[in-house]
Scaffold this motif. Structure first.
Motif, mmCIF file in Angstrom:
data_model
loop_
_atom_site.group_PDB
_atom_site.id
_atom_site.type_symbol
_atom_site.label_atom_id
_atom_site.label_comp_id
_atom_site.label_asym_id
_atom_site.label_seq_id
_atom_site.Cartn_x
_atom_site.Cartn_y
_atom_site.Cartn_z
ATOM 1 N N PHE A 1 0.823 -1.212 0.000
ATOM 2 C CA PHE A 1 0.000 0.000 0.000
ATOM 3 C C PHE A 1 0.858 1.263 0.000
ATOM 4 O O PHE A 1 0.493 2.259 -0.626
ATOM 5 C CB PHE A 1 -0.973 -0.005 1.173
ATOM 6 C CG PHE A 1 -2.100 -0.971 0.980
ATOM 7 C CD1 PHE A 1 -2.905 -0.911 -0.141
ATOM 8 C CD2 PHE A 1 -2.344 -1.964 1.916
ATOM 9 C CE1 PHE A 1 -3.945 -1.798 -0.332
ATOM 10 C CE2 PHE A 1 -3.382 -2.859 1.739
ATOM 11 C CZ PHE A 1 -4.179 -2.785 0.613
ATOM 12 N N LEU A 2 1.996 1.232 0.665
ATOM 13 C CA LEU A 2 2.888 2.397 0.648
ATOM 14 C C LEU A 2 3.505 2.610 -0.734
ATOM 15 O O LEU A 2 3.798 3.738 -1.118
ATOM 16 C CB LEU A 2 3.986 2.245 1.696
ATOM 17 C CG LEU A 2 3.562 2.513 3.133
ATOM 18 C CD1 LEU A 2 4.708 2.195 4.090
ATOM 19 C CD2 LEU A 2 3.123 3.952 3.300
ATOM 20 N N ALA A 3 3.697 1.539 -1.480
ATOM 21 C CA ALA A 3 4.245 1.672 -2.830
ATOM 22 C C ALA A 3 3.176 2.083 -3.840
ATOM 23 O O ALA A 3 3.435 2.880 -4.740
ATOM 24 C CB ALA A 3 4.891 0.360 -3.259
ATOM 25 N N ILE A 4 1.975 1.560 -3.683
ATOM 26 C CA ILE A 4 0.905 1.855 -4.642
ATOM 27 C C ILE A 4 0.281 3.216 -4.378
ATOM 28 O O ILE A 4 -0.047 3.947 -5.315
ATOM 29 C CB ILE A 4 -0.173 0.755 -4.590
ATOM 30 C CG1 ILE A 4 0.385 -0.533 -5.157
ATOM 31 C CG2 ILE A 4 -1.419 1.169 -5.353
ATOM 32 C CD1 ILE A 4 -0.552 -1.714 -5.071
ATOM 33 N N GLY A 5 0.130 3.583 -3.120
ATOM 34 C CA GLY A 5 -0.533 4.840 -2.771
ATOM 35 C C GLY A 5 0.062 6.057 -3.447
ATOM 36 O O GLY A 5 -0.635 6.780 -4.166
ATOM 37 N N PRO A 6 1.350 6.327 -3.243
ATOM 38 C CA PRO A 6 1.933 7.512 -3.894
ATOM 39 C C PRO A 6 1.880 7.416 -5.409
ATOM 40 O O PRO A 6 1.653 8.414 -6.085
ATOM 41 C CB PRO A 6 3.379 7.516 -3.401
ATOM 42 C CG PRO A 6 3.365 6.756 -2.140
ATOM 43 C CD PRO A 6 2.283 5.729 -2.303
ATOM 44 N N GLY A 7 2.075 6.215 -5.955
ATOM 45 C CA GLY A 7 2.026 6.062 -7.403
ATOM 46 C C GLY A 7 0.635 6.358 -7.948
ATOM 47 O O GLY A 7 0.482 6.921 -9.028
ATOM 48 N N HIS A 8 -0.364 5.989 -7.208
ATOM 49 C CA HIS A 8 -1.737 6.233 -7.636
ATOM 50 C C HIS A 8 -2.040 7.734 -7.634
ATOM 51 O O HIS A 8 -2.725 8.239 -8.524
ATOM 52 C CB HIS A 8 -2.708 5.492 -6.710
ATOM 53 C CG HIS A 8 -4.144 5.701 -7.053
ATOM 54 N ND1 HIS A 8 -4.725 5.178 -8.170
ATOM 55 C CD2 HIS A 8 -5.126 6.398 -6.407
ATOM 56 C CE1 HIS A 8 -5.992 5.534 -8.211
ATOM 57 N NE2 HIS A 8 -6.267 6.268 -7.143
ATOM 58 N N HIS A 9 -1.532 8.441 -6.639
ATOM 59 C CA HIS A 9 -1.807 9.874 -6.548
ATOM 60 C C HIS A 9 -0.918 10.709 -7.452
ATOM 61 O O HIS A 9 -1.239 11.865 -7.730
ATOM 62 C CB HIS A 9 -1.673 10.341 -5.098
ATOM 63 C CG HIS A 9 -2.754 9.780 -4.218
ATOM 64 N ND1 HIS A 9 -4.062 10.149 -4.329
ATOM 65 C CD2 HIS A 9 -2.710 8.875 -3.220
ATOM 66 C CE1 HIS A 9 -4.781 9.484 -3.432
ATOM 67 N NE2 HIS A 9 -3.979 8.705 -2.744
ATOM 68 N N LEU A 10 0.182 10.173 -7.923
ATOM 69 C CA LEU A 10 1.092 10.930 -8.763
ATOM 70 C C LEU A 10 0.819 10.762 -10.248
ATOM 71 O O LEU A 10 1.424 11.427 -11.069
ATOM 72 C CB LEU A 10 2.542 10.514 -8.474
ATOM 73 C CG LEU A 10 3.066 10.882 -7.088
ATOM 74 C CD1 LEU A 10 4.458 10.319 -6.899
ATOM 75 C CD2 LEU A 10 3.066 12.380 -6.903
ATOM 76 N N ARG A 11 -0.107 9.893 -10.615
ATOM 77 C CA ARG A 11 -0.389 9.687 -12.025
ATOM 78 C C ARG A 11 -1.088 10.928 -12.594
ATOM 79 O O ARG A 11 -1.849 11.613 -11.894
ATOM 80 C CB ARG A 11 -1.223 8.443 -12.246
ATOM 81 C CG ARG A 11 -2.609 8.540 -11.717
ATOM 82 C CD ARG A 11 -3.335 7.217 -11.880
ATOM 83 N NE ARG A 11 -4.546 7.267 -11.087
ATOM 84 C CZ ARG A 11 -5.755 7.302 -11.597
ATOM 85 N NH1 ARG A 11 -5.930 7.250 -12.898
ATOM 86 N NH2 ARG A 11 -6.810 7.365 -10.809
#
Length: 77
Positions: free
Chosen positions: A64-74
Motif C-alpha cells: 500500500f505504501l508503494a501503490i498509494g503515492p504512485g496512484h496519486h502521482l499519475r
C-alpha cells in the motif's frame, strides 16, 4: 515448456513430499511418513501464527505504501 515445468515443478513436488515426512538428517534411518501432522503442529504453534501475521501486515503495508503515492502521482485522465 517441458524444461520450465521440470525446473520449477519437480522441486516443488519434492518439497511437498519432504514436508509430509518426519525426516531428521542426523538420523536418516528414522524417515517416517507423518502426513499432515507437520502442518497441524506448525499452525497450532502461537509463535508461528504471530510471525505469519507480522509478515502479512508488513507485506500489505509495503504494497500500500508503494501503490498509494504512485496512484496519486499519475496524471489526470
Amino acid at each position: 515448456m517441458i524444461f520450465t515445468i521440470v525446473i520449477t515443478q519437480l522441486p516443488f513436488l519434492v518439497t511437498i513430499w519432504y514436508s509430509l515426512r518426519n525426516w531428521n538428517l542426523l538420523r536418516p534411518d528414522g524417515n517416517q511418513f507423518t502426513g499432515l501432522q507437520n502442518y497441524v503442529d506448525i499452525f497450532m504453534d502461537s509463535t508461528f501464527r504471530s510471525s505469519a501475521l507480522n509478515s502479512i501486515v508488513i507485506t500489505l503495508g509495503c504494497v500500500f505504501l508503494a501503490i498509494g503515492p504512485g496512484h496519486h502521482l499519475r496524471p489526470p485522465a
